[in-house]
Design a protein around this motif. Structure first.
Motif, PDB file in Angstrom:
ATOM      1  N   ALA A  82      -4.814   2.781  -0.207  1.00 51.54           N
ATOM      2  CA  ALA A  82      -5.243   1.514  -0.798  1.00 51.54           C
ATOM      3  C   ALA A  82      -4.797   1.405  -2.255  1.00 51.54           C
ATOM      4  O   ALA A  82      -4.768   2.384  -3.001  1.00 51.54           O
ATOM      5  CB  ALA A  82      -6.757   1.385  -0.707  1.00 51.54           C
TER       6      ALA A  82
ATOM      7  N   GLN B  51       0.836  -1.183   0.000  1.00 55.56           N
ATOM      8  CA  GLN B  51       0.000   0.000   0.000  1.00 55.56           C
ATOM      9  C   GLN B  51       0.876   1.239   0.000  1.00 55.56           C
ATOM     10  O   GLN B  51       2.087   1.167   0.239  1.00 55.56           O
ATOM     11  CB  GLN B  51      -0.939   0.025   1.202  1.00 55.56           C
ATOM     12  CG  GLN B  51      -0.239   0.161   2.546  1.00 55.56           C
ATOM     13  CD  GLN B  51      -1.227   0.096   3.697  1.00 55.56           C
ATOM     14  OE1 GLN B  51      -1.903  -0.907   3.881  1.00 55.56           O
ATOM     15  NE2 GLN B  51      -1.328   1.178   4.447  1.00 55.56           N
TER      16      GLN B  51
ATOM     17  N   TRP C 107      -1.278  -5.431  -3.925  1.00 54.43           N
ATOM     18  CA  TRP C 107      -2.517  -4.676  -3.804  1.00 54.43           C
ATOM     19  C   TRP C 107      -3.103  -4.912  -2.427  1.00 54.43           C
ATOM     20  O   TRP C 107      -2.727  -5.841  -1.710  1.00 54.43           O
ATOM     21  CB  TRP C 107      -3.522  -5.105  -4.880  1.00 54.43           C
ATOM     22  CG  TRP C 107      -3.857  -6.579  -4.826  1.00 54.43           C
ATOM     23  CD1 TRP C 107      -4.795  -7.185  -4.037  1.00 54.43           C
ATOM     24  CD2 TRP C 107      -3.214  -7.630  -5.565  1.00 54.43           C
ATOM     25  NE1 TRP C 107      -4.782  -8.544  -4.237  1.00 54.43           N
ATOM     26  CE2 TRP C 107      -3.835  -8.850  -5.184  1.00 54.43           C
ATOM     27  CE3 TRP C 107      -2.200  -7.663  -6.529  1.00 54.43           C
ATOM     28  CZ2 TRP C 107      -3.449 -10.075  -5.709  1.00 54.43           C
ATOM     29  CZ3 TRP C 107      -1.833  -8.874  -7.056  1.00 54.43           C
ATOM     30  CH2 TRP C 107      -2.443 -10.064  -6.657  1.00 54.43           C
ATOM     31  N   THR C 108      -4.035  -4.056  -2.050  1.00 56.31           N
ATOM     32  CA  THR C 108      -4.742  -4.234  -0.778  1.00 56.31           C
ATOM     33  C   THR C 108      -6.223  -4.544  -0.996  1.00 56.31           C
ATOM     34  O   THR C 108      -6.871  -5.086  -0.101  1.00 56.31           O
ATOM     35  CB  THR C 108      -4.633  -2.966   0.093  1.00 56.31           C
ATOM     36  OG1 THR C 108      -5.146  -1.846  -0.647  1.00 56.31           O
ATOM     37  CG2 THR C 108      -3.204  -2.677   0.486  1.00 56.31           C
TER      38      THR C 108
ATOM     39  N   MET D 175      -5.557   7.012  -3.210  1.00 52.64           N
ATOM     40  CA  MET D 175      -5.665   5.603  -3.584  1.00 52.64           C
ATOM     41  C   MET D 175      -5.066   5.429  -4.974  1.00 52.64           C
ATOM     42  O   MET D 175      -4.913   6.394  -5.724  1.00 52.64           O
ATOM     43  CB  MET D 175      -7.133   5.144  -3.604  1.00 52.64           C
ATOM     44  CG  MET D 175      -7.818   5.151  -2.252  1.00 52.64           C
ATOM     45  SD  MET D 175      -9.603   4.775  -2.381  1.00 52.64           S
ATOM     46  CE  MET D 175      -9.568   3.197  -3.227  1.00 52.64           C
TER      47      MET D 175
END
Length: 300
Positions: free
Chosen positions: A260, A99, A233-234, A115
């Motif tokens: 994120a 992240q 990725w989250t 993000m």
């Protein structure tokens, strides 16, 4: 003639011959035969040392009649040439970047932060253009982790991505399960993809993502050797399962958070649901105050 006179005569002849030999050698070293300038050398008034004229070989200040210097004399010796700084490669990581740090995209991000939207497996001319259209409509930039076998046949889409401010990452050539490959095969998968991106847009990728999120030590090492940072990725929208547009939208909105990294797909199957989902959840994220941004490379 006496013996003494003969001896003196011989000495005079020898000295004369030596003198003439030295003079001839000096003439050769200083410019050769007079009246025979090097073709292309500057002649006439103003030509000569300090005049700034360019003679044979393009060397400034070569005077008329001079023989061209050896080419190596016009170039600095290797030891004297300024050394080019070596390319700084990233450190070999043991886990991917999951992240964004809070300040990854700089200041002024607003209360809810930034993000990153990412898209894997493309580019696919059936779906990627529509996703690019949506991103352009909202002034958003994203990351596209491309597979070489798709990229090589759709280089125009790579160029469009770069022209519109997006970042291209490396997602291997054929999307294999990395731990199943030997090191040579993996190096080819990653290296060939970087090559086709560089050939298409002028720069090789600086980000790498393992297919299926399956990393191993070799992937980290090869990626770093090619100048890339590993990114995971989250938030997984699971759009690759084709669960329906609503399900994809819900996962993206539910997982939204500062820092994120959202995983989507623009190829690898029927991605019409993904296309519609992005067009639906992106304006909602923006309305909530999120800023879609791009990552900044860690210090090297």
């Amino acid at each position: 003639m006496t013996n003494d006179e003969q001896t003196v005569g011989r000495r005079v002849l020898l000295r004369t011959a030596v003198f003439l030999g030295i003079a001839g050698a000096s003439a050769l070293l200083s410019g050769g035969e007079t009246g025979s300038p090097v073709p292309g050398a500057a002649t006439g008034p103003g030509a000569g040392p300090g005049s700034g004229s360019v003679g044979a070989l393009g060397a400034p200040g070569v005077r008329a009649g001079a023989l061209p210097e050896k080419s190596y004399r016009l170039r600095p010796m290797t030891a004297e040439a300024p050394a080019r700084p070596p390319a700084v490669k990233p450190a070999v990581r043991t886990r991917p970047i999951l992240q964004l740090p809070p300040d990854a995209a700089g200041g002024g991000l607003g209360a809810t932060g930034a993000m990153v939207l990412t898209f894997d497996d493309g580019p696919d001319p059936r779906y990627t253009p529509a996703i690019l259209d949506t991103l352009a409509r909202y002034g958003v930039r994203a990351m596209f982790f491309v597979c070489g076998e798709m990229a090589t046949d759709n280089r125009d889409l790579l160029r469009r991505m770069v022209d519109e401010g997006h970042v291209i990452g490396n997602h291997t050539w054929t999307h294999p399960l990395i731990p199943s490959l030997n090191r040579g095969a993996l190096a080819s998968e990653i290296g060939r993809t970087s090559d086709v991106v560089r050939q298409s847009v002028g720069e090789a990728p600086v980000w790498f993502r393992a297919p299926y999120g399956a990393w191993n030590r070799a992937a980290f090492e090869i990626g770093a050797d090619l100048g890339m940072e590993p990114m995971a990725w989250t938030v997984d929208t699971l759009d690759w399962k084709e669960p329906g547009t609503g399900a994809i939208v819900s996962r993206a909105l539910d997982g939204a958070a500062p820092g994120a990294i959202v995983l989507n797909h623009d190829a690898g199957g029927n991605r019409s649901q993904s296309v519609q989902a992005v067009a639906t959840y992106l304006p909602q994220l923006l309305a909530r105050g999120y800023k879609m941004t791009l990552p900044v490379l860690p210090p090297r």
